[in-house]
Motif scaffolding. Structure first.
Motif, short mmCIF file in Angstrom:
data_model
loop_
_atom_site.label_atom_id
_atom_site.label_comp_id
_atom_site.label_asym_id
_atom_site.label_seq_id
_atom_site.Cartn_x
_atom_site.Cartn_y
_atom_site.Cartn_z
N PHE A 576 -2.29 -6.72 3.07
CA PHE A 576 -3.26 -5.15 2.13
C PHE A 576 -3.87 -5.91 1.03
CE2 PHE A 576 -0.33 -2.23 4.57
CZ PHE A 576 -1.25 -1.40 5.55
N THR A 577 -4.85 -6.62 1.12
CA THR A 577 -5.08 -7.29 0.03
C THR A 577 -6.16 -6.47 -1.09
OG1 THR A 577 -5.07 -9.34 1.15
CG2 THR A 577 -6.23 -9.23 -1.06
N PRO A 578 -5.51 -5.82 -2.03
CA PRO A 578 -6.76 -5.07 -3.01
C PRO A 578 -7.34 -5.52 -3.58
CG PRO A 578 -4.57 -4.49 -3.43
CD PRO A 578 -4.53 -5.46 -2.73
N ASN A 579 -8.85 -4.99 -3.51
CA ASN A 579 -10.33 -5.64 -4.64
C ASN A 579 -10.61 -4.82 -5.76
OD1 ASN A 579 -10.55 -8.35 -2.48
ND2 ASN A 579 -11.22 -6.38 -0.83
N ASP A 580 -11.41 -5.37 -6.78
CA ASP A 580 -11.70 -4.77 -7.88
C ASP A 580 -12.41 -3.49 -7.46
OD1 ASP A 580 -10.64 -6.81 -9.41
OD2 ASP A 580 -12.09 -7.72 -9.73
N ASP A 581 -13.44 -3.01 -6.41
CA ASP A 581 -14.32 -2.45 -6.06
C ASP A 581 -13.26 -1.44 -4.93
OD1 ASP A 581 -14.58 -4.01 -3.45
OD2 ASP A 581 -16.13 -3.76 -3.49
N ASP A 582 -12.14 -1.90 -4.71
CA ASP A 582 -11.48 -0.71 -3.96
C ASP A 582 -11.51 0.91 -4.69
OD1 ASP A 582 -11.50 -2.04 -1.90
OD2 ASP A 582 -9.33 -2.52 -2.45
N THR A 583 -10.90 2.51 -4.06
CA THR A 583 -10.89 3.17 -4.92
C THR A 583 -9.20 3.40 -5.30
OG1 THR A 583 -12.70 4.35 -3.20
CG2 THR A 583 -11.11 5.68 -4.36
N ILE A 584 -9.46 3.48 -6.70
CA ILE A 584 -7.80 3.94 -6.78
C ILE A 584 -7.20 4.88 -6.69
CG2 ILE A 584 -6.55 3.63 -8.83
CD1 ILE A 584 -8.00 1.70 -10.87
N VAL A 585 -6.60 5.05 -5.56
CA VAL A 585 -5.64 7.08 -5.78
C VAL A 585 -4.49 6.74 -5.94
CG1 VAL A 585 -5.32 8.02 -3.36
CG2 VAL A 585 -7.67 6.42 -3.25
N THR A 586 -4.25 7.80 -6.42
CA THR A 586 -2.81 8.92 -7.34
C THR A 586 -2.31 9.22 -6.00
OG1 THR A 586 -3.86 8.87 -9.51
CG2 THR A 586 -1.74 10.27 -8.81
N VAL A 587 -1.15 8.70 -5.76
CA VAL A 587 -0.38 9.48 -4.74
C VAL A 587 1.15 9.81 -5.20
CG1 VAL A 587 -1.96 8.34 -3.12
CG2 VAL A 587 0.96 7.20 -3.86
N GLN A 588 1.81 11.14 -5.00
CA GLN A 588 3.03 11.37 -4.96
C GLN A 588 3.84 10.82 -4.14
OE1 GLN A 588 3.78 15.24 -5.93
NE2 GLN A 588 5.68 15.14 -6.08
N LEU A 589 4.43 10.36 -4.50
CA LEU A 589 5.45 9.44 -2.79
C LEU A 589 7.55 10.71 -3.56
CD1 LEU A 589 5.19 5.65 -3.23
CD2 LEU A 589 4.15 8.01 -1.61
N THR A 590 7.97 11.07 -2.42
CA THR A 590 9.33 12.35 -2.42
C THR A 590 10.56 10.84 -2.55
OG1 THR A 590 9.74 11.51 0.19
CG2 THR A 590 8.38 13.74 -1.21
N ARG A 591 11.59 10.66 -2.42
CA ARG A 591 12.42 9.79 -2.62
C ARG A 591 12.47 8.94 -1.80
NH1 ARG A 591 19.27 10.22 -2.73
NH2 ARG A 591 19.41 7.97 -3.59
N GLN A 592 12.29 9.57 0.08
CA GLN A 592 12.20 8.99 0.84
C GLN A 592 11.13 8.20 1.26
OE1 GLN A 592 13.36 13.31 3.47
NE2 GLN A 592 13.97 11.40 4.24
N GLY A 593 9.98 8.18 0.11
CA GLY A 593 9.12 7.54 0.57
C GLY A 593 8.54 6.45 -0.45
N THR A 594 9.60 6.27 -1.97
CA THR A 594 9.17 5.59 -2.72
C THR A 594 8.59 3.46 -2.21
OG1 THR A 594 11.18 5.29 -2.67
CG2 THR A 594 10.27 6.38 -4.16
N GLY A 595 9.44 3.52 -1.11
CA GLY A 595 9.32 2.35 -0.29
C GLY A 595 7.38 2.03 -0.08
N LEU A 596 6.91 3.28 0.04
CA LEU A 596 5.35 3.12 0.40
C LEU A 596 4.93 1.79 -1.00
CD1 LEU A 596 4.61 6.49 2.13
CD2 LEU A 596 4.24 4.02 3.36
N ALA A 597 5.27 2.57 -2.51
CA ALA A 597 4.59 1.78 -3.39
C ALA A 597 4.14 0.67 -3.70
CB ALA A 597 5.14 2.25 -4.09
N ASP A 598 5.69 0.14 -2.57
CA ASP A 598 5.98 -1.56 -1.98
C ASP A 598 5.05 -1.58 -1.37
OD1 ASP A 598 7.75 -1.90 -3.84
OD2 ASP A 598 9.58 -2.14 -2.87
N ASP A 599 5.15 -0.96 -0.46
CA ASP A 599 4.28 -2.17 1.03
C ASP A 599 2.70 -1.46 0.76
OD1 ASP A 599 6.91 -1.85 2.56
OD2 ASP A 599 6.50 0.17 3.21
N TYR A 600 2.56 -0.61 -0.15
CA TYR A 600 0.62 -0.97 -0.51
C TYR A 600 0.07 -1.45 -1.77
CZ TYR A 600 0.09 1.92 4.14
OH TYR A 600 0.58 2.28 5.20
N TYR A 601 1.39 -1.97 -2.71
CA TYR A 601 0.73 -2.55 -3.30
C TYR A 601 0.67 -2.08 -4.76
CZ TYR A 601 1.59 -6.72 -0.64
OH TYR A 601 2.26 -7.40 0.49
N ALA A 602 1.40 -1.20 -4.93
CA ALA A 602 0.98 -0.31 -5.95
C ALA A 602 0.47 -1.04 -7.23
CB ALA A 602 1.92 0.27 -6.23
#
Length: 661
Positions: A576-602
């Motif tokens: 996933f390659t972020p671009n400057d014109d992408d939408t910045i989305v704030t998400v909440q992750l549970t302890r089980q889901g914290t790996g998604l921050a890495d997967d989507y390059y938070a």
């Protein structure tokens, strides 16, 4: 561990390395510990903790006693560290072997073992100068472990601590609490498995990580002894593949082309017809949880009809997602600086490990620019300069100026002239040995590497260098990384090498359509056994990533590649390659889901009291975010923008309504 303790441990290490006969506690207290207040009891406890830390870093602290005296007598007991027993043997590597090592270390780029692999690579660079190598075209595999549970299980397994978790039992379909002694982790049939001793069942058991329904709790105050010579790969080779089953799924007319293409022909044997506007499909599957995750993401466009186990699994995911979306919203505040990569905070232990790698690295790589050194170690220039400032103040207790580490970085080039016997890297830790040796074994699935002699020879060299720690690499087994469609991969690889265009017919699940495109392929890479290629798409007029298993037709169009582009952001490729014109989305992750921050390059994260995270992620296409939330079944929710959060909640509620919820 505060900075003062980092300095104290470093000075203690240097003192114990540079004594032939050993030093008594009283001598160490007067020198290394002279600035530490407290009575004899508190000093004794501190010294024991420091010895344990040095052993954790790979140094054997030897105890020497005078003849006829007991170790219980501090006056007659001395301590030292042998100069050879704890050092990594010199490993001479050819350019071909360096290529294989680089690929093996980068397999774990975004996994828990990524840091261990990078540390092991730097140790090898300090004992055998890194030769300039060119990574082969189309051989850029990576391993994508099963989220935070994988990280916690690896840590517990190497420390030999039991774990507990809630598990969805396949036999009963109910959540059950399990306490397990983890023996090994491995990937088979596209799933990660934990093998270990189930204390409740009092027998060895296998657990699919996809069926864990809670975070993993490490029982750090307990220990266990795993079976000798346990090999998870051999164990999983005896594990039978799950049987092929058939599910009935109602799909909205004209939607979900990918699912339709996988469906079996005909609908014979159905006793009920689908609702108006829906088609009934027969879909084959092996793992009910994998299919349930997919169907949950489709929301009201798909509904599981049978079997009941599948309906329950989909409903459970949707219910968990709905409950999480309805939970109170935490205060949104980001205190961390923007960062990419692993979300784990750096600790002072990380700093000391880095400094112990830094000295031998500088000895073998004199005169490197300070920014190059910082990039090699994955830190900022400011962090590196902080390390160097601590190092130049460290040395022999009450020694002369020549008894201190001598490091200079004049004109931004770093030199070291006094190393105090730290010029050779410490031996591999268990994590480092596992990361490299498991990576090398995983690369056996790539014919272009397995057929050469470099893979076998470098494996033998590392096994010899790793010693006892290398024997424990049998507790990990990576997935098969060989491509399912070798012909398609070879065609793309040839186009990359010859700089020629390809014409493809491609299925896009997010857009739910099939399109034709002309592309200039730039490189191939993989996550587990799913292969992708990055290319300049002339239709989209930009870089895009294409999954090989979604390419329906592929052939050269006879034209040379025209885009004067290089692969995006070097190695490894980003899915996933972020671009400057992408939408910045704030998400909440549970302890089980914290790996998604890495997967989507938070871009920014902030830890929550319950172990979860707030994360800011850039998304180019926000239309699929409801699918994203539903798919992960209560591990993630959208907080901002508010309209996207409302859309996700409405999508999930509509999905539950189709199941009567």
């Amino acid at each position: 561990m505060p900075a003062s303790r980092t300095e104290r441990l470093l000075n203690l290490l240097i003192a114990l390395l540079n004594t032939k006969y050993g030093l008594r506690r009283s001598e160490l207290r007067e020198t290394v510990y002279r600035d530490v207040s407290g009575n004899d009891s508190s000093f004794g406890r501190m010294f024991e903790r420091d010895k344990a830390d040095l052993r954790h870093f790979g140094f054997d602290v030897e105890t020497v006693t005078d003849l006829g005296w007991s170790e219980d007598d501090p006056a007659t007991t001395r301590y030292r560290i042998g100069k050879e027993s704890n050092r990594l043997p010199e490993v001479e590597l050819s350019p071909g072997e360096w290529t294989v090592i680089l690929l093996a270390s980068q397999l774990w780029e975004r996994a828990a073992l990524g840091t261990a692999a990078a540390n092991a690579l730097r140790k090898l660079q300090a004992s055998s100068r890194l030769t300039d190598v060119e990574l082969p075209v189309g051989v850029q595999p990576r391993i994508k472990p099963a989220g935070r549970a994988f990280d916690d299980l690896v840590a517990a397994m190497h420390a030999q601590h039991p774990v507990s978790f809630s598990y969805l039992a396949g036999s009963t379909g109910k959540d059950e609490q399990r306490t397990v002694e983890p023996w090994g982790l491995g990937s088979r049939f596209g799933q990660w498995y934990l093998a270990g001793y189930d204390r409740i069942r009092q027998a060895p058991r296998y657990f699919r990580l996809s069926r864990l329904t809670s975070a993993v709790t490490v029982l750090a105050k307990e220990n266990y002894a795993p079976p000798k010579h346990f090999n998870i790969r051999a164990e999983l080779d005896r594990l039978p593949e799950l049987p092929l089953l058939t599910a009935h799924v109602d799909v909205r007319a004209g939607r979900l082309l990918g699912l339709r293409q996988r469906a079996l022909a005909g609908t014979e044997g159905h006793t009920h017809t689908p609702d108006a506007g829906y088609d009934r499909l027969d879909v084959q599957y092996r793992d009910v949880e994998v299919l349930a995750e997919e169907l949950a993401s489709y929301g009201p466009d798909a509904m599981a009809v049978a079997p009941g186990e599948l309906i329950a699994a989909v409903t459970r995911r949707l219910r968990a997602a709905a409950d999480f979306c309805a939970a109170p919203v935490p205060a949104i505040a980001f205190h961390d600086q923007p960062r990419a990569g692993n979300v784990r905070k750096r600790t002072s232990e990380d700093q000391l490990k880095r400094m112990l790698q830094l000295v031998p690295f500088l000895v073998h790589n004199q005169g490197l620019h300070i920014q190059d050194v910082a990039e090699r170690f994955g830190v900022s220039r400011e962090e590196l300069e902080e390390d160097l400032q601590i190092l130049i103040c460290s040395g022999l207790p009450e020694g002369y100026p020549d008894d201190l580490l001598d490091i200079q970085w004049e004109d931004d080039h770093v030199y070291i002239t006094q190393d105090l016997d730290l010029k050779r890297p410490v031996r591999f830790t268990v994590e480092e040995a596992c990361a490299l040796l498991t990576g090398l074994e995983t690369l056996n699935g790539l014919p272009e590497l397995a057929e050469g002699g470099a893979l076998e020879s470098v494996t033998l060299k590392l096994m010899a260098a790793a010693g006892e720690e290398g024997l424990r690499a049998g507790s990990l087994a990576g997935p098969a990384v060989g491509p399912a469609d070798r012909a398609t991969l070879d065609l793309v690889r040839q186009a990359v090498s010859s700089r020629s265009q390809l014409h493809l017919v491609y299925l896009s699940p997010q857009g739910d359509r099939v399109s034709e495109r002309d592309v200039d392929p730039l490189r191939l890479y993989s996550l587990d056994n799913t292969w992708y290629f990055e290319a300049y798409c002339h239709s989209a007029q930009g870089l895009r990533n294409f999954r090989l298993d979604r390419v329906q037709e592929l052939q050269p169009n006879g034209n040379p590649a025209t885009a004067a582009l290089e692969p995006n952001e070097g190695f490894p490729a980003k899915l996933f390659t972020p671009n400057d014109d992408d939408t910045i989305v704030t998400v909440q992750l549970t302890r089980q889901g914290t790996g998604l921050a890495d997967d989507y390059y938070a871009e920014r994260t902030s830890e929550l009291p319950d172990g979860g995270l707030l994360a800011e992620i850039r998304f180019g296409n926000t239309a699929w975010l409801p699918m994203f939330v539903a798919q992960h079944g209560g591990s993630v929710r959208i907080l901002e923008p508010r309209e996207l959060a409302d859309q996700s909640r409405a999508w999930i509620e509509a999905s539950l309504a189709s199941y009567g919820g």
